[in-house]
Design a protein around this motif. Structure first.
Motif, PDB file in Angstrom:
ATOM      1  N   TRP A 112      53.121 -16.243  35.558  1.00  0.00           N
ATOM      2  CA  TRP A 112      52.380 -15.866  36.994  1.00  0.00           C
ATOM      3  C   TRP A 112      51.680 -14.617  37.001  1.00  0.00           C
ATOM      4  CZ3 TRP A 112      50.203 -19.860  38.540  1.00  0.00           C
ATOM      5  CH2 TRP A 112      50.787 -21.237  38.492  1.00  0.00           C
ATOM      6  N   ASP A 113      52.586 -13.627  36.568  1.00  0.00           N
ATOM      7  CA  ASP A 113      52.269 -11.931  36.549  1.00  0.00           C
ATOM      8  C   ASP A 113      50.789 -11.962  35.869  1.00  0.00           C
ATOM      9  OD1 ASP A 113      54.548 -11.406  38.023  1.00  0.00           O
ATOM     10  OD2 ASP A 113      55.493 -10.513  36.147  1.00  0.00           O
ATOM     11  N   LEU A 114      50.621 -12.641  34.690  1.00  0.00           N
ATOM     12  CA  LEU A 114      49.254 -12.392  33.999  1.00  0.00           C
ATOM     13  C   LEU A 114      48.335 -12.962  34.882  1.00  0.00           C
ATOM     14  CD1 LEU A 114      50.337 -13.316  30.211  1.00  0.00           C
ATOM     15  CD2 LEU A 114      49.545 -11.371  31.217  1.00  0.00           C
ATOM     16  N   ALA A 115      48.660 -14.283  35.695  1.00  0.00           N
ATOM     17  CA  ALA A 115      47.654 -14.881  36.420  1.00  0.00           C
ATOM     18  C   ALA A 115      47.080 -13.781  37.462  1.00  0.00           C
ATOM     19  CB  ALA A 115      48.212 -16.173  36.886  1.00  0.00           C
ATOM     20  N   PHE A 116      48.134 -13.193  38.195  1.00  0.00           N
ATOM     21  CA  PHE A 116      47.866 -12.214  39.245  1.00  0.00           C
ATOM     22  C   PHE A 116      47.061 -10.998  38.739  1.00  0.00           C
ATOM     23  CE2 PHE A 116      49.565  -8.840  41.908  1.00  0.00           C
ATOM     24  CZ  PHE A 116      48.920  -9.184  43.212  1.00  0.00           C
ATOM     25  N   ILE A 117      47.293 -10.575  37.438  1.00  0.00           N
ATOM     26  CA  ILE A 117      46.440  -9.555  37.030  1.00  0.00           C
ATOM     27  C   ILE A 117      45.167  -9.819  36.605  1.00  0.00           C
ATOM     28  CG2 ILE A 117      46.393  -7.906  35.011  1.00  0.00           C
ATOM     29  CD1 ILE A 117      49.583  -8.089  34.933  1.00  0.00           C
ATOM     30  N   GLY A 118      45.121 -11.090  35.842  1.00  0.00           N
ATOM     31  CA  GLY A 118      43.778 -11.629  35.341  1.00  0.00           C
ATOM     32  C   GLY A 118      43.011 -12.111  36.782  1.00  0.00           C
ATOM     33  N   GLY A 119      43.652 -12.799  37.696  1.00  0.00           N
ATOM     34  CA  GLY A 119      42.961 -13.227  38.982  1.00  0.00           C
ATOM     35  C   GLY A 119      42.275 -11.899  39.682  1.00  0.00           C
ATOM     36  N   SER A 120      43.209 -10.998  39.780  1.00  0.00           N
ATOM     37  CA  SER A 120      42.595  -9.754  40.604  1.00  0.00           C
ATOM     38  C   SER A 120      41.563  -9.043  40.044  1.00  0.00           C
ATOM     39  CB  SER A 120      43.728  -8.819  40.909  1.00  0.00           C
ATOM     40  OG  SER A 120      45.127  -9.497  41.568  1.00  0.00           O
ATOM     41  N   THR A 121      41.712  -8.775  38.642  1.00  0.00           N
ATOM     42  CA  THR A 121      40.855  -7.969  37.958  1.00  0.00           C
ATOM     43  C   THR A 121      39.683  -8.812  37.933  1.00  0.00           C
ATOM     44  OG1 THR A 121      42.701  -7.122  36.729  1.00  0.00           O
ATOM     45  CG2 THR A 121      40.436  -6.559  35.794  1.00  0.00           C
ATOM     46  N   GLY A 122      39.558 -10.009  37.619  1.00  0.00           N
ATOM     47  CA  GLY A 122      38.325 -11.034  37.296  1.00  0.00           C
ATOM     48  C   GLY A 122      37.720 -11.007  38.639  1.00  0.00           C
ATOM     49  N   ALA A 123      38.274 -11.200  39.855  1.00  0.00           N
ATOM     50  CA  ALA A 123      37.499 -11.370  40.876  1.00  0.00           C
ATOM     51  C   ALA A 123      37.042 -10.169  41.319  1.00  0.00           C
ATOM     52  CB  ALA A 123      38.603 -11.688  42.293  1.00  0.00           C
ATOM     53  N   ALA A 124      37.567  -8.893  41.243  1.00  0.00           N
ATOM     54  CA  ALA A 124      36.765  -7.636  41.520  1.00  0.00           C
ATOM     55  C   ALA A 124      35.638  -7.554  40.481  1.00  0.00           C
ATOM     56  CB  ALA A 124      37.701  -6.642  41.067  1.00  0.00           C
ATOM     57  N   PHE A 125      35.939  -7.859  39.187  1.00  0.00           N
ATOM     58  CA  PHE A 125      34.560  -7.597  38.057  1.00  0.00           C
ATOM     59  C   PHE A 125      33.576  -8.467  38.567  1.00  0.00           C
ATOM     60  CE2 PHE A 125      33.003  -8.829  33.809  1.00  0.00           C
ATOM     61  CZ  PHE A 125      32.309  -7.463  33.439  1.00  0.00           C
ATOM     62  N   PHE A 126      33.813  -9.725  38.935  1.00  0.00           N
ATOM     63  CA  PHE A 126      32.674 -10.766  39.244  1.00  0.00           C
ATOM     64  C   PHE A 126      31.833 -10.227  40.466  1.00  0.00           C
ATOM     65  CE2 PHE A 126      34.922 -13.183  35.875  1.00  0.00           C
ATOM     66  CZ  PHE A 126      33.559 -13.349  35.033  1.00  0.00           C
TER      67      PHE A 126
END
Length: 334
Positions: A112-126
């Motif tokens: 879930w930590d990875l999901a939080f990191i990936g979700g946050s970074t991915g949302a900003a990037f897109f």
């Protein structure tokens, strides 16, 4: 009274508030990998736990306003940017789910930590990619989208994507500096200046690239009489840079966040000036893309009731949960 301009201002304000408010809590996810300690991660998430989901209200408001008042823009932008917007929403879902579940999980918490990191970074990037693709211009023919499914994927949109990740990371770090204390705050302070330098680099690259790729934007910046009005903007960016350096060296708690907000605002002003008066760059002006005046007035009456309520409960949320968190509060909100 030009209702179209009023609506454009409301949507622009909604997007700015989204970038600022959801920006810093996405930024917390982006800087998460630098802080592997479990207790510190709990504390970092708890600085936004009471307010994070309310921050996304502004994205909904911007989308609803666009649908009601500029339906041509809504349909064209969604057709052109369908994939990056779907990827962004998927990332926001992962981020939201991880917010709720990582506190309850034991064995799978690292996932879930990875999901939080990936979700946050991915949302900003897109979000950044969508902005870059919009700035570059959306191909239209006979009032409808005339491009292909991957037209949004360009070097410029990748640059704006990484630029927005850096922006959100800076906002998140500065927010955490204001909300934490002790050793965690000291290490966060160390992140702020490198992130500021990185953001300034992206601002410089985007500012150079934007007029070079679009002659009409270059003309508006340099030859339309706007040049002297815009001249203070780079000077203010330099002033903010000096201010940030001083705030970091002096170990200020709240000042870095204020300076980061000022930098975001200056970038946003430059963006609005570049786009004005177009709703879709080089194709449709705001007035050409707008719904009938009666529809705009009808929806404006509704917005005049809804906006103050959203502003009031947002302000109340931040006021109630003001102040710093310490390690004793690590599980306070869960």
């Amino acid at each position: 009274m030009d209702v179209t301009v009023i609506w454009a201002a409301i949507i622009a304000l909604g997007l700015l508030l989204y970038v600022v408010l959801d920006g810093f809590d996405l930024g917390i996810g982006i800087v998460f990998p630098f802080f592997p300690d479990e207790e510190e991660r709990n504390l970092m998430m708890n600085t936004v736990a009471p307010v994070w989901d309310g921050n996304e209200t502004w994205l909904v408001l911007g989308g609803a306003g666009l649908f009601a008042v500029f339906p041509v823009v809504y349909s064209t932008v969604l057709s052109a940017l369908y994939l990056p917007l779907v990827f962004m929403l998927a990332c926001l879902i992962f981020r939201g789910v991880s917010f709720e579940l990582r506190a309850k999980a034991n064995r799978t918490r690292h996932l879930w930590d990875l999901a939080f990191i990936g979700g946050s970074t991915g949302a900003a990037f897109f979000q950044g990619i969508a902005l870059g693709a919009f700035l570059q211009g959306i191909p239209m023919q006979d009032g409808v989208f005339a491009g292909d499914a991957f037209g949004w994927l360009t070097p410029f949109s990748l640059l704006t994507g990484f630029g927005l990740v850096a922006t959100y990371a800076l906002l998140g770090s500065c927010w955490l500096v204001a909300k934490t204390e002790g050793d965690l705050q000291r290490r966060l302070h160390k992140l702020v200046w490198p992130l500021t330098v990185m953001l300034l680099g992206f601002i410089a690259l985007v500012s150079l690239w934007t007029p070079l790729q679009d002659p009409s934007i270059a003309n508006r910046w340099f030859y339309s009489g706007l040049f002297w009005r815009l001249a203070p903007v780079p000077l203010l960016v330099v002033a903010c840079t000096v201010w940030m350096r001083w705030a970091v060296q002096s170990r200020h708690h709240k000042t870095p966040f204020v300076v980061a907000l000022a930098l975001v605002l200056l970038g946003y002003v430059g963006l609005l000036v570049s786009l004005w008066p177009y709703a879709i760059p080089q194709h449709l002006t705001l007035w050409e893309a707008a719904a009938p005046r009666e529809s705009q007035i009808f929806t404006l009456i509704g917005a005049s009731f809804i906006l103050p309520i959203i502003l009031a409960y947002t302000a109340l949320g931040y006021w109630v949960f003001r102040g710093k968190l310490n390690h004793g509060d690590a599980h306070h909100y869960h």
